[in-house]
Write a protein that holds these residues in place. Structure first.
Motif, PDB file in Angstrom:
ATOM      1  N   ILE A 268      24.247   6.795  30.190  1.00 13.37           N
ATOM      2  CA  ILE A 268      25.561   6.152  30.120  1.00 13.37           C
ATOM      3  C   ILE A 268      25.602   4.908  31.005  1.00 13.37           C
ATOM      4  CG2 ILE A 268      28.002   6.436  30.705  1.00 13.37           C
ATOM      5  CD1 ILE A 268      27.650   9.424  29.924  1.00 13.37           C
ATOM      6  N   GLN A 269      25.084   5.025  32.215  1.00 12.15           N
ATOM      7  CA  GLN A 269      25.136   3.919  33.168  1.00 12.15           C
ATOM      8  C   GLN A 269      24.261   2.743  32.734  1.00 12.15           C
ATOM      9  OE1 GLN A 269      23.573   4.851  37.034  1.00 12.15           O
ATOM     10  NE2 GLN A 269      24.029   2.846  37.892  1.00 12.15           N
ATOM     11  N   SER A 271      22.859   2.038  29.780  1.00 15.37           N
ATOM     12  CA  SER A 271      22.985   1.501  28.418  1.00 15.37           C
ATOM     13  C   SER A 271      24.024   0.391  28.338  1.00 15.37           C
ATOM     14  CB  SER A 271      23.336   2.620  27.434  1.00 15.37           C
ATOM     15  OG  SER A 271      24.655   3.089  27.654  1.00 15.37           O
ATOM     16  N   TRP A 275      25.817   3.433  24.788  1.00 15.88           N
ATOM     17  CA  TRP A 275      26.189   4.841  24.665  1.00 15.88           C
ATOM     18  C   TRP A 275      27.377   5.108  25.594  1.00 15.88           C
ATOM     19  CZ3 TRP A 275      24.083   7.958  21.058  1.00 15.88           C
ATOM     20  CH2 TRP A 275      22.846   7.596  20.506  1.00 15.88           C
ATOM     21  N   THR A 276      28.529   5.442  25.013  1.00 15.31           N
ATOM     22  CA  THR A 276      29.727   5.683  25.812  1.00 15.31           C
ATOM     23  C   THR A 276      30.211   7.121  25.598  1.00 15.31           C
ATOM     24  OG1 THR A 276      31.120   4.832  24.024  1.00 15.31           O
ATOM     25  CG2 THR A 276      30.475   3.288  25.754  1.00 15.31           C
ATOM     26  N   PRO A 277      30.658   7.795  26.687  1.00 16.84           N
ATOM     27  CA  PRO A 277      31.117   9.188  26.567  1.00 16.84           C
ATOM     28  C   PRO A 277      32.448   9.289  25.835  1.00 16.84           C
ATOM     29  CG  PRO A 277      31.481   8.376  28.793  1.00 16.84           C
ATOM     30  CD  PRO A 277      30.711   7.305  28.067  1.00 16.84           C
ATOM     31  N   GLY A 284      29.565  12.921  28.854  1.00 22.76           N
ATOM     32  CA  GLY A 284      28.722  12.747  27.676  1.00 22.76           C
ATOM     33  C   GLY A 284      28.386  14.024  26.933  1.00 22.76           C
ATOM     34  N   LEU A 301      28.742  11.468  22.792  1.00 26.36           N
ATOM     35  CA  LEU A 301      28.396  10.075  23.050  1.00 26.36           C
ATOM     36  C   LEU A 301      28.593   9.260  21.777  1.00 26.36           C
ATOM     37  CD1 LEU A 301      25.076  10.498  25.085  1.00 26.36           C
ATOM     38  CD2 LEU A 301      27.270   9.734  25.988  1.00 26.36           C
TER      39      LEU A 301
END
Length: 382
Positions: A268-269, A271, A275-277, A284, A301
């Motif tokens: 997540i961090q 990307s 890719w977002t939760p 996620g 995600l």
């Protein structure tokens, strides 16, 4: 003799279905070494598809969907595969990009990684079958110049097979990830990017991430137990009076904290919005119970394609190869060094490499060589 031609590195790293389903507990750098070989061979598959009479020419003029299906179901004949080079060569620029280091640090990293990876068994699985194979039997590094890797003939069809699906992973993001579990998770979730709620059994995720049970990690332990490096370590259960596998994580909370939270968090961090939760907690994923225990993980995600794709321009540089298995040449060279030990001292690492390669190649060590090794080890132990 044959040569590989210079190719452009793709923005995506293709992982066939069987490699996704199989168990992998490779370190991050071992995964990078395997990825280099897989990317280079993927380029060779694409070249064969362009040239093969059974390839692209068969579907010219057909709808795009039919062309895509044909491409993914394409498998070169044994004759075509036999024409492929078995030694792949990677320039220093590519190595620095992949391993995020340079100079002597790169040399040390490649040496440690090659020693752990050469001859290492990899498990690949499909619904009803599994295969255990050694994809990389040989590696050679020339400082400041290039790395050579060889790939076994048995591994190539597995690497070429897209018929049951594949994962298309952003290569620039994959190279940034520091955790091997993050790398592996990214490959898994990239199989179905359009789904943001895919579910997996916890046991399956543990197996694919290589954290289900403890495995044997060194040759000495393998020889003592009569097993191979990578096999599950066994212990005697006093209650059942049977041998059993040892869980990697006794408590689920330890698995969650040490593997899931780190892997999802890093993806997540790093990307940066790819890719977002989508879950309420923003981690996620969600966990689901059957009874009192967690048994299912739901991926939460959402995928948005990266428009930059900062990757090196070149991956594979020309290299001449022969039909001789390079691992056998290394075995012969090490054997000669062992025989000439009094004039040219042999190190413990070289002896260990000789044993490993001989075992993987199914070669019985000659009795006189065994005696010489015992003598040398006795000297080194003083």
């Amino acid at each position: 003799m044959s040569k590989m031609k210079v190719s452009t590195q793709p923005k995506h790293y293709i992982v066939p279905h069987s490699f996704l389903e199989g168990r992998q507990d490779l370190s991050k750098n071992a995964k990078r070494l395997l990825a280099l070989a897989m990317i280079a061979l993927q380029q060779e598959r694409n070249k064969l598809y362009e040239d093969d009479p059974e390839g692209k020419v068969q579907v010219e003029g057909l709808p795009r969907k039919a062309q895509q299906m044909h491409y993914h179901n394409y498998m070169p004949s044994e004759e075509m595969i036999g024409r492929l080079p078995r030694v792949l060569k990677f320039d220093i620029y590519t190595l620095e990009q992949f391993f995020r280091t340079s100079g002597d640090s790169l040399r040390k990293t490649l040496k440690r990684t090659s020693e752990s990876m050469v001859g290492r068994f990899i498990s690949v699985s499909d619904k009803d079958t599994f295969t255990v194979m050694t994809p990389i039997p040989y590696a050679k590094y020339v400082a400041g110049s290039h790395l050579e890797l060889s790939v076994t003939e048995q591994a190539i069809p597995q690497l070429f097979n897209h018929s049951r699906g594949y994962s298309s992973t952003e290569l620039s993001l994959w190279c940034e990830l520091e955790s091997q579990h993050s790398q592996r998770l990214l490959e898994i979730i990239s199989r179905h990017k359009e789904r943001n709620n895919e579910k997996f059994e916890i046991d399956d995720i543990k197996r694919m991430l290589g954290v289900d049970y403890v495995v044997i990690t060194n040759q000495e332990e393998a020889e003592e137990s009569g097993q191979k490096v990578g096999d599950y370590r066994l212990r005697f259960n006093e209650k059942t009076h049977m041998m059993e596998k040892i869980p990697r994580y006794r408590a689920f909370r330890d698995f969650k904290r040490s593997v899931l939270d780190i892997a999802f968090g890093e993806i997540i961090q790093k990307s940066r919005g790819v890719w977002t939760p989508t879950d309420e907690k923003g981690v996620g994923y969600k966990l689901h119970r059957r009874g009192r225990a967690y048994s299912v993980i739901e991926i939460c995600l959402q995928y948005q394609p990266d428009q930059t794709g900062n990757v090196p321009e070149k991956l594979v540089t020309p290299v001449e190869v022969s039909s001789v298995d390079p691992a056998l040449a290394i075995i012969e060279e090490l054997e000669a060094q062992i025989i000439a030990h009094l004039h040219t001292p042999v190190s413990k690492d070289e002896i260990d490499l000789y044993r490993k390669l001989a075992q993987r190649a199914g070669i019985s060590i000659k009795p006189d060589i065994v005696q010489r090794i015992k003598m040398i080890e006795s000297e080194l132990g003083k």
